[in-house]
Design a protein around this motif. Structure first.
Motif, PDB file in Angstrom:
ATOM      1  N   GLY A   1     -59.622  58.059-101.059  1.00  7.77           N
ATOM      2  CA  GLY A   1     -59.601  57.481 -99.719  1.00  7.77           C
ATOM      3  C   GLY A   1     -58.742  56.230 -99.659  1.00  7.77           C
ATOM      4  O   GLY A   1     -57.982  56.026 -98.707  1.00  7.77           O
TER       5      GLY A   1
ATOM      6  N   SER B   1     -64.979  58.432 -99.531  1.00  6.19           N
ATOM      7  CA  SER B   1     -63.695  58.290 -98.826  1.00  6.19           C
ATOM      8  C   SER B   1     -63.765  57.196 -97.778  1.00  6.19           C
ATOM      9  O   SER B   1     -62.817  56.409 -97.614  1.00  6.19           O
ATOM     10  CB  SER B   1     -63.308  59.617 -98.178  1.00  6.19           C
ATOM     11  OG  SER B   1     -63.079  60.611 -99.140  1.00  6.19           O
ATOM     12  N   ALA B   2     -64.879  57.142 -97.052  1.00  2.43           N
ATOM     13  CA  ALA B   2     -65.053  56.113 -96.024  1.00  2.43           C
ATOM     14  C   ALA B   2     -65.028  54.720 -96.635  1.00  2.43           C
ATOM     15  O   ALA B   2     -64.360  53.804 -96.137  1.00  2.43           O
ATOM     16  CB  ALA B   2     -66.363  56.341 -95.269  1.00  2.43           C
TER      17      ALA B   2
ATOM     18  N   THR C   1     -61.343  53.842 -97.905  1.00  2.00           N
ATOM     19  CA  THR C   1     -60.389  53.440 -96.869  1.00  2.00           C
ATOM     20  C   THR C   1     -60.746  52.073 -96.287  1.00  2.00           C
ATOM     21  O   THR C   1     -59.864  51.254 -96.014  1.00  2.00           O
ATOM     22  CB  THR C   1     -60.348  54.485 -95.746  1.00  2.00           C
ATOM     23  OG1 THR C   1     -61.681  54.718 -95.263  1.00  2.00           O
ATOM     24  CG2 THR C   1     -59.768  55.793 -96.225  1.00  2.00           C
ATOM     25  N   GLU C   2     -62.049  51.823 -96.112  1.00  2.00           N
ATOM     26  CA  GLU C   2     -62.479  50.534 -95.571  1.00  2.00           C
ATOM     27  C   GLU C   2     -62.142  49.395 -96.534  1.00  2.00           C
ATOM     28  O   GLU C   2     -61.585  48.361 -96.134  1.00  2.00           O
ATOM     29  CB  GLU C   2     -63.985  50.552 -95.294  1.00  2.00           C
ATOM     30  CG  GLU C   2     -64.554  49.243 -94.767  1.00  2.00           C
ATOM     31  CD  GLU C   2     -64.048  48.884 -93.382  1.00  2.00           C
ATOM     32  OE1 GLU C   2     -64.129  47.699 -92.999  1.00  2.00           O
ATOM     33  OE2 GLU C   2     -63.563  49.801 -92.673  1.00  2.00           O
TER      34      GLU C   2
ATOM     35  N   SER D   1     -62.016  54.780 -91.938  1.00  2.00           N
ATOM     36  CA  SER D   1     -63.299  54.739 -92.637  1.00  2.00           C
ATOM     37  C   SER D   1     -64.443  55.151 -91.712  1.00  2.00           C
ATOM     38  O   SER D   1     -65.400  55.805 -92.140  1.00  2.00           O
ATOM     39  CB  SER D   1     -63.553  53.343 -93.206  1.00  2.00           C
ATOM     40  OG  SER D   1     -63.669  52.383 -92.188  1.00  2.00           O
TER      41      SER D   1
ATOM     42  N   TYR E   1     -64.414  58.880 -91.620  1.00  2.00           N
ATOM     43  CA  TYR E   1     -65.035  59.426 -92.828  1.00  2.00           C
ATOM     44  C   TYR E   1     -66.551  59.248 -92.790  1.00  2.00           C
ATOM     45  O   TYR E   1     -67.301  60.098 -93.295  1.00  2.00           O
ATOM     46  CB  TYR E   1     -64.464  58.752 -94.076  1.00  2.00           C
ATOM     47  CG  TYR E   1     -63.163  59.342 -94.558  1.00  2.00           C
ATOM     48  CD1 TYR E   1     -63.073  60.689 -94.908  1.00  2.00           C
ATOM     49  CD2 TYR E   1     -62.016  58.564 -94.684  1.00  2.00           C
ATOM     50  CE1 TYR E   1     -61.884  61.239 -95.357  1.00  2.00           C
ATOM     51  CE2 TYR E   1     -60.823  59.097 -95.135  1.00  2.00           C
ATOM     52  CZ  TYR E   1     -60.763  60.430 -95.467  1.00  2.00           C
ATOM     53  OH  TYR E   1     -59.586  60.987 -95.914  1.00  2.00           O
TER      54      TYR E   1
END
Length: 509
Positions: A41, A166-167, A170-171, A339, A342
């Motif tokens: 992510g 993944s969330a 990305t965050e 995020s 996700y």
């Protein structure tokens, strides 16, 4: 009193009971996937923008992703075909080492060709998807560790925690980039991108460490007594391919577990749990029966269509499209959007288990995927970031609800000794098909038609959805396991009360 009954019911319906009873090995595999998807992510958020910052053209960015996916095909082929020979844990350990290597090189290097080499021979997620060698081996291992009544639930949480990873990835990546570029002196945007790849290498290290704690039960011949019996039963059950009952076993999550723990006769059939003995490199292909191929080939064709569409609109390319369409969006805001998408994906994924139990695997796969496909098709049309974000949420909230049922479906139409090879070939074909997608999108983007890629991809996904339902809606599952249970019961002479040999009522998928 009602509340006290509600909690156990929720524990069961959510599938957490199945995850808990499966044991530590399943927990570690789920943790590995979560950490790996954290890394994927984070990298998917920045990869295309990282190359753009290096002044690489859009067409070469697409080419990079295509060649990286082809490298994943080669690596996955090698590691999947040898996994049951040299050991699944050793194979996962080697894959984690390659993941660390790729992360370190991306953190230190800026040369396009060196980065391409690292991505091809190592493990880097060019699209945010799990196209490497890990997933097929892990899903096969989960199938060994579970029985047919718990398998779908465990796979659901395997997918759900991946979305959570993944969330978070990305965050964290978006926040790290914003903090390094705005708070710390001397950090350029390119330097911040490099820093994110150190996180990638760190997650590879976590994966490598956790693999060391996996037990022998994860191997094809692993396990003993009760655990191994459940493994063999589950393997045979999910194998129960094209004409068995798929929905009925999912509706009863207790009987089969009890049954498998008292019928060690399953272990008396070494062909069902024996690794291929041939030294030929292609031996896993040879053990796939014609009966399995008659079903799985059609599924492979549809999955390749879906993967082509996914490759054209991968997470990296989606975030790149949003950043080019709305250049005023800060990287932290872009990270928040992805995020959150996700997170919605992780909230929707657990619903796949209860849905599959009540409406069947195929219906769950199709009817949750169609709205997601429509969101991809209409993605280029909103004029505002809010409208685009809304379609992204719809796409991601439903996008992964077909993954666990799909893995359970594949396991349900193959024999235990075929499972790792079939899942590996499935991953290989999907990656091959998906590898074409980024190059198509790169060419379209270079010609000023970036949005066309999403329209085409959405249409292809809808073809996959309709084809899947039309071809597989009446396929019945678990034929082999039911036959094996009946044979076992006959061998016991009714000693176990005929529970294992009693055929379940057949219900269409």
């Amino acid at each position: 009193m009602a509340f006290s009954n509600f909690l156990p019911r929720l524990f069961h319906e959510s599938g957490l009971q199945s995850v808990y009873t499966t044991g530590l090995d399943a927990w570690l595999i789920i943790l590995n996937r979560c950490c790996r998807m954290f890394a994927y992510g984070a990298s998917s958020l920045i990869l295309a923008m990282f190359f753009a910052e290096l002044q690489i053209s859009d067409s070469r960015i697409g080419l990079f992703m295509t060649l990286t996916l082809l490298g994943d095909v080669f690596l996955s082929l090698i590691l999947t075909l040898i996994a049951d020979k040299v050991g699944r844990r050793r194979t996962l350990f080697a894959g984690s080492a390659l993941m660390i290597m790729s992360g370190v090189i991306f953190a230190l290097c800026e040369n396009y060709w060196v980065l391409l080499f690292a991505a091809i021979v190592g493990v880097i997620s060019a699209t945010g998807g799990d196209f490497g060698p890990f997933r097929a081996i892990e899903e096969s291992t989960v199938s060994e560790l579970t029985c047919r009544d718990t398998r779908n639930d465990v796979l659901v949480w395997y997918v759900t925690t991946a979305s959570i990873g993944s969330a978070l990835g990305t965050e964290v990546a978006g926040r790290v980039i914003e903090w390094l570029t705005e708070v710390e002196d001397g950090w350029s945007l390119l330097d911040a991108y490099h820093a994110v790849f150190w996180l990638y290498a760190l997650m590879g290290s976590v994966n490598m460490a956790s693999v060391l704690f996996l037990s022998d039960k994860c191997e094809l011949k692993g396990g003993n007594s009760t655990a191994s019996t459940a493994v063999a039963s589950s393997a045979s059950s999910v194998v129960d391919g094209a004409t068995g009952d798929e929905t009925a076993p999912l509706l009863n999550n207790t009987d089969t577990v009890a049954e498998t723990t008292v019928t060690p006769k399953h272990l008396a059939k070494p062909a069902l749990i024996k690794a291929p003995s041939s030294s030929c490199f292609l031996s896993p292909f040879k053990i796939i029966s014609r009966e399995t191929l008659s079903v799985i080939v059609l599924l492979w064709v549809l999955l390749m269509i879906d993967s082509l569409a996914d490759g054209m609109t991968s997470s990296s390319l989606t975030t790149y499209f949003i950043s080019t369409k709305f250049p005023e969006l800060p990287k932290s805001r872009l990270g928040d959007m992805v995020s959150t998408a996700y997170l919605f994906c992780s909230l929707g994924s657990p619903l796949a288990g209860p849905l599959a139990r009540h409406i069947g695997l195929i219906n769950t796969m199709v009817f949750t995927h169609i709205p997601s496909s429509a969101a991809v098709l209409f993605f280029p049309f909103p004029k505002t970031a809010g409208g685009t974000f809304g379609l992204l949420l719809l796409r991601m909230a439903l996008n992964n609800m077909d993954q666990a049922p799909r893995a359970a479906l594949i396991a349900a139409v193959v024999k235990p000794e075929e499972r790792t090879a079939v899942m590996g070939i499935t991953a290989l074909l999907r990656t091959l098909s998906g590898s074409v997608g980024p190059s198509i999108t790169g060419l379209l983007a270079g010609g000023g038609r970036f949005g066309v890629a999403f329209v085409v991809a959405g249409a292809l996904r809808l073809v996959y959805d309709c084809g899947l339902w039309a071809i597989f809606v009446n396929v019945r599952l678990h034929k082999h396991e039911m036959a094996q249970d009946m044979e076992s019961d006959e061998a016991d002479g009714g000693e176990n009360g005929g529970a294992s040999g009693q055929q379940q009522p057949e219900v269409a998928v």
